[in-house]
Write a protein that holds these residues in place. Sequence first.
Motif, PDB file in Angstrom:
ATOM      1  N   UNK A   1     -16.123 -99.013 -97.322  1.00  0.00           N
ATOM      2  CA  UNK A   1     -15.352 -98.771 -98.520  1.00  0.00           C
ATOM      3  C   UNK A   1     -14.091 -97.964 -98.249  1.00  0.00           C
ATOM      4  N   UNK A   2     -14.083 -97.033 -97.305  1.00  0.00           N
ATOM      5  CA  UNK A   2     -12.835 -96.317 -97.036  1.00  0.00           C
ATOM      6  C   UNK A   2     -11.666 -97.233 -96.622  1.00  0.00           C
TER       7      UNK A   2
ATOM      8  N   UNK B   1      -8.032 -97.554 -98.450  1.00  0.00           N
ATOM      9  CA  UNK B   1      -6.781 -97.433 -97.704  1.00  0.00           C
ATOM     10  C   UNK B   1      -5.804 -98.528 -98.083  1.00  0.00           C
ATOM     11  N   UNK B   2      -6.294 -99.739 -98.223  1.00  0.00           N
ATOM     12  CA  UNK B   2      -5.429-100.847 -98.632  1.00  0.00           C
ATOM     13  C   UNK B   2      -4.906-100.645-100.050  1.00  0.00           C
ATOM     14  N   UNK B   3      -5.794-100.171-100.935  1.00  0.00           N
ATOM     15  CA  UNK B   3      -5.378 -99.925-102.319  1.00  0.00           C
ATOM     16  C   UNK B   3      -4.348 -98.795-102.367  1.00  0.00           C
ATOM     17  N   UNK B   4      -4.568 -97.740-101.602  1.00  0.00           N
ATOM     18  CA  UNK B   4      -3.647 -96.592-101.619  1.00  0.00           C
ATOM     19  C   UNK B   4      -2.286 -96.973-101.041  1.00  0.00           C
TER      20      UNK B   4
ATOM     21  N   UNK C   1     -11.068 -95.362-108.537  1.00  0.00           N
ATOM     22  CA  UNK C   1     -11.845 -96.048-107.500  1.00  0.00           C
ATOM     23  C   UNK C   1     -13.258 -95.480-107.430  1.00  0.00           C
ATOM     24  N   UNK C   2     -13.372 -94.158-107.419  1.00  0.00           N
ATOM     25  CA  UNK C   2     -14.685 -93.519-107.351  1.00  0.00           C
ATOM     26  C   UNK C   2     -15.478 -93.733-108.637  1.00  0.00           C
TER      27      UNK C   2
END
Length: 42
Positions: free
Chosen positions: A1-2, A6-9, A20-21
Amino acid sequence: MPPVFGLIANQGSLKLMPVYLAFFFILLLVMMSKTGKLCHNK
């Protein structure tokens, strides 16, 4: 999930982290509820 975050951020910003969380927390609660119902009925 990290790596997914990273792609979303990279596309948005780190301000999306609470959303997200929260999404995964709600998903966790829904899946726990469904699992509990399935196991309780047997």
